[in-house]
Design a protein around this motif. Structure first.
Motif, PDB file in Angstrom:
ATOM      1  N   PHE A   1      -7.402  -5.357  -1.524  1.00 28.44           N
ATOM      2  CA  PHE A   1      -6.001  -5.289  -1.120  1.00 28.44           C
ATOM      3  C   PHE A   1      -5.641  -6.492  -0.254  1.00 28.44           C
ATOM      4  O   PHE A   1      -4.628  -7.155  -0.452  1.00 28.44           O
ATOM      5  CB  PHE A   1      -5.748  -3.986  -0.345  1.00 28.44           C
ATOM      6  CG  PHE A   1      -4.397  -3.903   0.305  1.00 28.44           C
ATOM      7  CD1 PHE A   1      -3.276  -3.597  -0.446  1.00 28.44           C
ATOM      8  CD2 PHE A   1      -4.246  -4.137   1.668  1.00 28.44           C
ATOM      9  CE1 PHE A   1      -2.022  -3.530   0.151  1.00 28.44           C
ATOM     10  CE2 PHE A   1      -2.993  -4.071   2.267  1.00 28.44           C
ATOM     11  CZ  PHE A   1      -1.884  -3.762   1.509  1.00 28.44           C
TER      12      PHE A   1
ATOM     13  N   LYS B   1     -10.163  17.808   6.114  1.00 31.71           N
ATOM     14  CA  LYS B   1      -8.726  17.611   5.902  1.00 31.71           C
ATOM     15  C   LYS B   1      -7.953  18.904   6.132  1.00 31.71           C
ATOM     16  O   LYS B   1      -6.750  18.935   5.925  1.00 31.71           O
ATOM     17  CB  LYS B   1      -8.488  17.163   4.457  1.00 31.71           C
ATOM     18  CG  LYS B   1      -8.301  15.669   4.308  1.00 31.71           C
ATOM     19  CD  LYS B   1      -8.243  15.316   2.852  1.00 31.71           C
ATOM     20  CE  LYS B   1      -6.996  14.559   2.486  1.00 31.71           C
ATOM     21  NZ  LYS B   1      -7.052  14.109   1.081  1.00 31.71           N
TER      22      LYS B   1
ATOM     23  N   LEU C   1      -9.199  15.770  -2.948  1.00 32.49           N
ATOM     24  CA  LEU C   1      -8.064  15.350  -3.770  1.00 32.49           C
ATOM     25  C   LEU C   1      -7.835  16.356  -4.884  1.00 32.49           C
ATOM     26  O   LEU C   1      -7.514  15.990  -6.018  1.00 32.49           O
ATOM     27  CB  LEU C   1      -8.323  13.965  -4.379  1.00 32.49           C
ATOM     28  CG  LEU C   1      -8.419  12.792  -3.418  1.00 32.49           C
ATOM     29  CD1 LEU C   1      -8.806  11.525  -4.175  1.00 32.49           C
ATOM     30  CD2 LEU C   1      -7.099  12.574  -2.721  1.00 32.49           C
TER      31      LEU C   1
ATOM     32  N   LEU D   1       0.862  -1.176   0.000  1.00 38.32           N
ATOM     33  CA  LEU D   1       0.000   0.000   0.000  1.00 38.32           C
ATOM     34  C   LEU D   1       0.902   1.230   0.000  1.00 38.32           C
ATOM     35  O   LEU D   1       1.710   1.411   0.911  1.00 38.32           O
ATOM     36  CB  LEU D   1      -0.872  -0.019   1.250  1.00 38.32           C
ATOM     37  CG  LEU D   1      -1.961   1.034   1.308  1.00 38.32           C
ATOM     38  CD1 LEU D   1      -2.959   0.820   0.197  1.00 38.32           C
ATOM     39  CD2 LEU D   1      -2.668   0.974   2.648  1.00 38.32           C
TER      40      LEU D   1
ATOM     41  N   ALA E   1       0.158  13.697  -4.446  1.00 39.30           N
ATOM     42  CA  ALA E   1      -1.205  13.633  -4.973  1.00 39.30           C
ATOM     43  C   ALA E   1      -2.220  13.377  -3.867  1.00 39.30           C
ATOM     44  O   ALA E   1      -3.419  13.474  -4.086  1.00 39.30           O
ATOM     45  CB  ALA E   1      -1.303  12.536  -6.026  1.00 39.30           C
ATOM     46  N   ASP E   2      -1.720  13.042  -2.670  1.00 40.09           N
ATOM     47  CA  ASP E   2      -2.571  12.734  -1.533  1.00 40.09           C
ATOM     48  C   ASP E   2      -3.517  11.563  -1.807  1.00 40.09           C
ATOM     49  O   ASP E   2      -4.718  11.642  -1.595  1.00 40.09           O
ATOM     50  CB  ASP E   2      -3.379  13.980  -1.124  1.00 40.09           C
ATOM     51  CG  ASP E   2      -3.938  13.829   0.278  1.00 40.09           C
ATOM     52  OD1 ASP E   2      -3.506  12.910   0.982  1.00 40.09           O
ATOM     53  OD2 ASP E   2      -4.807  14.629   0.665  1.00 40.09           O
ATOM     54  N   THR E   3      -2.957  10.477  -2.329  1.00 42.69           N
ATOM     55  CA  THR E   3      -3.784   9.297  -2.598  1.00 42.69           C
ATOM     56  C   THR E   3      -3.111   8.048  -2.046  1.00 42.69           C
ATOM     57  O   THR E   3      -1.907   8.048  -1.791  1.00 42.69           O
ATOM     58  CB  THR E   3      -3.960   9.070  -4.113  1.00 42.69           C
ATOM     59  OG1 THR E   3      -2.683   9.103  -4.730  1.00 42.69           O
ATOM     60  CG2 THR E   3      -4.871  10.091  -4.715  1.00 42.69           C
ATOM     61  N   LYS E   4      -3.917   7.026  -1.900  1.00 45.09           N
ATOM     62  CA  LYS E   4      -3.397   5.724  -1.493  1.00 45.09           C
ATOM     63  C   LYS E   4      -3.684   4.724  -2.605  1.00 45.09           C
ATOM     64  O   LYS E   4      -4.808   4.661  -3.098  1.00 45.09           O
ATOM     65  CB  LYS E   4      -4.098   5.258  -0.215  1.00 45.09           C
ATOM     66  CG  LYS E   4      -3.351   5.640   1.028  1.00 45.09           C
ATOM     67  CD  LYS E   4      -3.870   4.891   2.212  1.00 45.09           C
ATOM     68  CE  LYS E   4      -5.026   5.617   2.858  1.00 45.09           C
ATOM     69  NZ  LYS E   4      -5.463   5.001   4.116  1.00 45.09           N
ATOM     70  N   VAL E   5      -2.677   3.965  -2.980  1.00 49.04           N
ATOM     71  CA  VAL E   5      -2.861   2.996  -4.052  1.00 49.04           C
ATOM     72  C   VAL E   5      -2.251   1.667  -3.646  1.00 49.04           C
ATOM     73  O   VAL E   5      -1.158   1.632  -3.084  1.00 49.04           O
ATOM     74  CB  VAL E   5      -2.189   3.498  -5.358  1.00 49.04           C
ATOM     75  CG1 VAL E   5      -2.353   2.488  -6.468  1.00 49.04           C
ATOM     76  CG2 VAL E   5      -2.779   4.831  -5.784  1.00 49.04           C
TER      77      VAL E   5
ATOM     78  N   LEU F   1      -4.637  -0.570  -7.778  1.00 46.21           N
ATOM     79  CA  LEU F   1      -5.987  -0.302  -7.307  1.00 46.21           C
ATOM     80  C   LEU F   1      -5.955   0.857  -6.340  1.00 46.21           C
ATOM     81  O   LEU F   1      -5.289   0.807  -5.312  1.00 46.21           O
ATOM     82  CB  LEU F   1      -6.532  -1.553  -6.607  1.00 46.21           C
ATOM     83  CG  LEU F   1      -7.929  -1.483  -6.024  1.00 46.21           C
ATOM     84  CD1 LEU F   1      -8.969  -1.293  -7.110  1.00 46.21           C
ATOM     85  CD2 LEU F   1      -8.226  -2.755  -5.254  1.00 46.21           C
ATOM     86  N   GLU F   2      -6.669   1.914  -6.682  1.00 46.32           N
ATOM     87  CA  GLU F   2      -6.708   3.041  -5.771  1.00 46.32           C
ATOM     88  C   GLU F   2      -7.578   2.695  -4.564  1.00 46.32           C
ATOM     89  O   GLU F   2      -8.637   2.095  -4.708  1.00 46.32           O
ATOM     90  CB  GLU F   2      -7.257   4.295  -6.451  1.00 46.32           C
ATOM     91  CG  GLU F   2      -7.128   5.460  -5.509  1.00 46.32           C
ATOM     92  CD  GLU F   2      -7.546   6.789  -6.084  1.00 46.32           C
ATOM     93  OE1 GLU F   2      -8.022   6.832  -7.227  1.00 46.32           O
ATOM     94  OE2 GLU F   2      -7.386   7.783  -5.357  1.00 46.32           O
ATOM     95  N   ILE F   3      -7.082   3.037  -3.380  1.00 47.58           N
ATOM     96  CA  ILE F   3      -7.855   2.790  -2.165  1.00 47.58           C
ATOM     97  C   ILE F   3      -8.506   4.114  -1.777  1.00 47.58           C
ATOM     98  O   ILE F   3      -7.831   5.027  -1.309  1.00 47.58           O
ATOM     99  CB  ILE F   3      -6.940   2.303  -1.016  1.00 47.58           C
ATOM    100  CG1 ILE F   3      -6.071   1.129  -1.464  1.00 47.58           C
ATOM    101  CG2 ILE F   3      -7.761   1.943   0.206  1.00 47.58           C
ATOM    102  CD1 ILE F   3      -6.793  -0.159  -1.712  1.00 47.58           C
TER     103      ILE F   3
ATOM    104  N   ARG G   1       1.412   5.366  -0.276  1.00 40.56           N
ATOM    105  CA  ARG G   1       0.743   6.653  -0.160  1.00 40.56           C
ATOM    106  C   ARG G   1       1.538   7.665  -0.959  1.00 40.56           C
ATOM    107  O   ARG G   1       2.743   7.790  -0.795  1.00 40.56           O
ATOM    108  CB  ARG G   1       0.682   7.058   1.309  1.00 40.56           C
ATOM    109  CG  ARG G   1      -0.139   8.305   1.566  1.00 40.56           C
ATOM    110  CD  ARG G   1       0.115   8.810   2.959  1.00 40.56           C
ATOM    111  NE  ARG G   1      -0.413   7.892   3.957  1.00 40.56           N
ATOM    112  CZ  ARG G   1      -1.648   8.008   4.467  1.00 40.56           C
ATOM    113  NH1 ARG G   1      -2.441   8.970   4.081  1.00 40.56           N
ATOM    114  NH2 ARG G   1      -2.067   7.177   5.367  1.00 40.56           N
TER     115      ARG G   1
ATOM    116  N   ARG H   1      -4.576  16.384  -7.380  1.00 44.20           N
ATOM    117  CA  ARG H   1      -4.475  15.350  -8.397  1.00 44.20           C
ATOM    118  C   ARG H   1      -5.610  15.446  -9.411  1.00 44.20           C
ATOM    119  O   ARG H   1      -5.417  15.212 -10.601  1.00 44.20           O
ATOM    120  CB  ARG H   1      -4.502  13.970  -7.752  1.00 44.20           C
ATOM    121  CG  ARG H   1      -4.211  12.916  -8.771  1.00 44.20           C
ATOM    122  CD  ARG H   1      -4.645  11.551  -8.366  1.00 44.20           C
ATOM    123  NE  ARG H   1      -6.081  11.402  -8.303  1.00 44.20           N
ATOM    124  CZ  ARG H   1      -6.667  10.309  -7.900  1.00 44.20           C
ATOM    125  NH1 ARG H   1      -5.941   9.298  -7.486  1.00 44.20           N
ATOM    126  NH2 ARG H   1      -7.973  10.223  -7.868  1.00 44.20           N
TER     127      ARG H   1
END
Lengths: 99, 642
Positions: free
Chosen positions: B376, B126, B95, A69, A75-79, B481-483, A71, B98
């Motif tokens: 995941f 946030k 977000l 996982l 971009a402040d995202t989790k993938v 896969l985006e979480i 971070r 992005r």
């Protein structure tokens, strides 16, 4: 590209050395220097907001060689990335004060 | 179908709440049209606002306009093919940085556009404060704030849509660094007269440079050979400038521009680590995560059973007494009435106690963002059976109904993964089969038997996946896969989704259910069902050791699985409680196993045919039939030894 993974030495990586996303310690901030792999994969990561220069951390590793996982702090995202894919992202450490 | 209403296209990245916004706006609808089987492709709705009708199209989420995933291609053909009157770009405000990359790409189309900052509440949590006027100035398009989940800002959005359609003001495409711009201009000037222009010359030129190594590139350059060497050298020049492929350089340009705009328009105060983060850490934990996963699904089925089972008994009671009062009469009318009662009773009392809770809970997990997390956690296991975590939500979705699960396989990048997933989904016990398992196995034999059956079903799917891996070589590129962030789901939204599925289900299933039941009682009255039974008896009683009366139920099981259950009482001539007096435990299990697997139900088969073609549909039938025969025969064998 750096031979076998050595788990215990991971935290000893000196600033300036490049390694893959799989080899970095959890929770430390790194910077993407290059995304290897074919154009298809490259494009997908770009469109998800993974670019050169982005700051990333390894958040978690799933058990039994499962996905990691990641971070992306820029971009402040989790993938979630499969190991084969994480291996194609090269990163370098950056100082804590920069994070 | 295109009428004269202005066409407004909703586009945004996945998980930006676009569909929620679409739904809350579609509340003002004049009429809706849902094209069956294409809801994954796009939903379309006609909305009435202040006397004007708008035709709104909700496209599937897309990360960029250079498509790399199948559902993104769907989004793109739609905006490229027919020019919309207005683009509504929905953004997850939390977000923003992005998301602006797609916004910049959309601006390049130079179509009239509105940007919607959705999920403003999340952004504020946030610690983000976004200066909307500044953002409007930078982007050159109107920006509207919404919180779609609470229906906030939708009226402002519609007002803004109205205004934008009157002014028809097209935005100006963003400009990049000199080194890139120079090459774009060069290509614009060199584009031949007959070159297929998408939106405008600039957009076409940028996309032509970006299309390197893509199929579209080869296709276009086949027919315009002189252009090829020029584009190649332009790419090379751009690439030399930054030491990266040209498409990456352009993407990086957008990235930096997006970040710059983000920094200029948004201030981020330090957000506290809140309890959601803590919770997320716990449910993604390498050990506790699996514990929670198990707990959530076990709890879910326990809950459904706890609610469903007493409710079922209670709801069945009046039908049962009605049926008993008719039993003494033996004329056609009584038989038909009996069939009618069984049908209605089945529809209400057997399907609903399980179907509604399952749909509600699935919708809850989906909106919570848990399904991606399950993906995941389970990816590593899926890898071992030749799939990856991206298929997990489809299997879970399949627990509700196989049909949307098979439609959802569209998001899988590789055709191979799609086929394997679609072949396996019909083995996932959908709500209808769960109903059978709960109603027959759990209710009559006890919950442990049902749990055992589920476990066996899981093993069977894993085993089949391994078998399929032998035939479909596994070369998956791996999981990306985006979480999404964990969000507290809105009950209204879940209810809306559940209601929609329920409506489809009732409209489709009830006529078949009730009609089928009546027809069957008629056939049984004129003793016609014996023909079916005799025909199927080598299989039903010969191989599986079941009463040959059950043959006819299989025909109805093809229409809908739970019909088999209903028809079983009809065929055996007993009520629910007395079932075990006419068949044995082994027979019950054999029957449940056979009915569960013997064929994908009519609607599932139809969707497989539509999505993956006739060959895969036939393959699916053959696979199901052979597995069903083998498994139920083995059950019979096993229990006769014990």
């Amino acid at each position: 590209m750096f031979g076998r993974r050595v788990h215990h030495l991971i935290s000893e990586i000196p600033t300036g050395s490049i390694c893959t996303l799989l080899e970095i310690p959890q929770g430390k901030i790194f910077r993407i220097v290059e995304i290897k792999g074919g154009p298809g994969l490259h494009r997908r990561l770009l469109s998800l907001g993974f670019h050169r220069g982005d700051r990333v951390t390894l958040d978690r590793e799933a058990i039994m060689q499962g996905p990691v996982l990641v971070r992306n702090l820029t971009a402040d995202t989790k993938v979630a990335l499969g190991r084969g894919i994480a291996q194609k992202i090269l990163v370098e450490p950056i100082g804590d004060n920069e994070g | 179908m295109k009428d004269n209403f202005p066409v407004i296209v909703f586009i945004g990245q996945p998980n930006c709440g676009k569909s929620t916004l679409f739904n809350s706006i579609a509340g003002y609808k004049a009429q809706t049209s849902n094209f069956p089987g294409t809801t994954v492709t796009h939903a379309h709705s006609e909305v009435m606002w202040k006397g004007q009708v708008y035709s709104i199209v909700d496209l599937p989420g897309t990360y960029s306009l250079t498509p790399s995933e199948p559902q993104e291609k769907v989004a793109l053909t739609h905006i490229f093919k027919e020019k919309p009157d207005l683009i509504v770009n929905v953004i997850d405000a939390s977000l923003l940085g992005r998301s602006l990359e797609l916004t910049l790409e959309l601006l390049e189309l130079e179509y009239p556009m509105i940007v919607v900052l959705n999920m403003m509440d999340l952004a504020e949590k946030k610690g983000m404060s976004i200066r909307v006027e500044e953002l409007e100035k930078k982007l050159g398009v109107p920006v509207v704030k919404t919180i779609a989940i609470h229906g906030l800002g939708t009226k402002e959005l519609l007002d803004s849509v109205e205004k934008a359609l009157i002014s028809r003001k097209a935005p100006i495409a963003p400009r990049y660094a000199k080194e890139v711009e120079k090459r774009i201009q060069k290509l614009i000037e060199a584009l031949p007269e007959d070159f297929p222009i998408i939106a405008n010359k600039r957009f076409t030129a940028i996309k032509a440079i970006e299309a390197e190594t893509m199929a579209a590139d080869r296709f276009i350059l086949e027919s315009h050979k002189p252009l090829k060497s020029m584009i190649d050298s332009l790419r090379q020049e751009i690439s030399d400038w930054r030491e990266a492929p040209a498409y990456e350089v352009i993407s990086a340009e957008r990235h930096h521009l997006a970040l710059k705009i983000f920094e200029e328009c948004c201030q981020v105060r330090h957000a506290r680590v809140n309890w959601v983060e803590e919770l997320d850490n716990l449910i993604m934990h390498p050990i506790f995560g699996y514990f929670f996963l198990l707990l959530i699904f076990a709890g879910m089925f326990y809950l459904i059973f706890k609610i469903g089972s007493p409710l079922e008994t209670w709801l069945l009671k009046p039908f049962e007494s009605l049926r008993l009062s008719l039993q003494s009469h033996h004329n056609l009318l009584a038989e038909l009435l009996n069939g009618l009662i069984q049908g209605i009773g089945g529809g209400i009392a057997i399907v609903f106690p399980y179907f509604i809770p399952l749909l509600l809970l699935m919708g809850f997990l989906e909106d919570l963002g848990y399904l991606a997390r399950a993906g995941f956690l389970l990816d590593t296991f899926m890898h071992r059976i030749g799939l990856h975590g991206k298929s997990v939500p489809m299997f879970i979705l399949g627990l509700g109904c196989n049909v949307p699960a098979i439609m959802a396989t569209r998001i899988l990048e590789s055709k191979r993964d799609r086929i394997v997933t679609a072949l396996l989904i019909p083995f996932v016990p959908c709500a209808a089969r769960t109903t059978i398992i709960l109603a027959l196995v759990a209710f009559l034999l006890g919950p442990w038997w049902a749990l055992g059956f589920y476990f066996f079903n899981l093993l069977l799917i894993a085993f089949l996946a391994l078998v399929l891996k032998k035939f479909f070589k596994y070369s998956s590129p791996g999981l990306i896969l985006e979480i999404p962030s964990l969000k507290l789901p809105s009950l209204k939204n879940i209810w809306q989704k559940t209601y929609f599925n329920l409506k489809e289900f009732v409209r489709f299933a009830w006529p078949i259910l009730i009609g089928g039941s009546v027809i069957l009682s008629f056939l049984s009255y004129i003793k016609f069902d014996r023909v079916f039974n005799t025909f199927l008896s080598p299989l039903v009683s010969g191989l599986l050791g079941l009463p040959s009366n059950l043959g006819v139920t299989l025909i109805f099981g093809f229409l809908r699985k739970e019909l088999s259950l209903l028809m079983m009482f009809q065929a055996l001539g007993v009520g629910y409680q007395q079932l075990l007096s006419v068949i044995t435990r082994t027979q019950l299990l054999t029957f449940v196993a056979f009915v569960s697997f013997f064929i994908p139900c009519l609607s599932t088969l139809a969707i497989i045919w539509k999505e993956l073609g006739r060959r895969i549909a036939f393959l699916s039938v053959a696979l199901n039939l052979s597995v069903a025969i083998l498994v139920s025969w083995l059950i019979r064998l096993l229990f006769s030894i014990l």
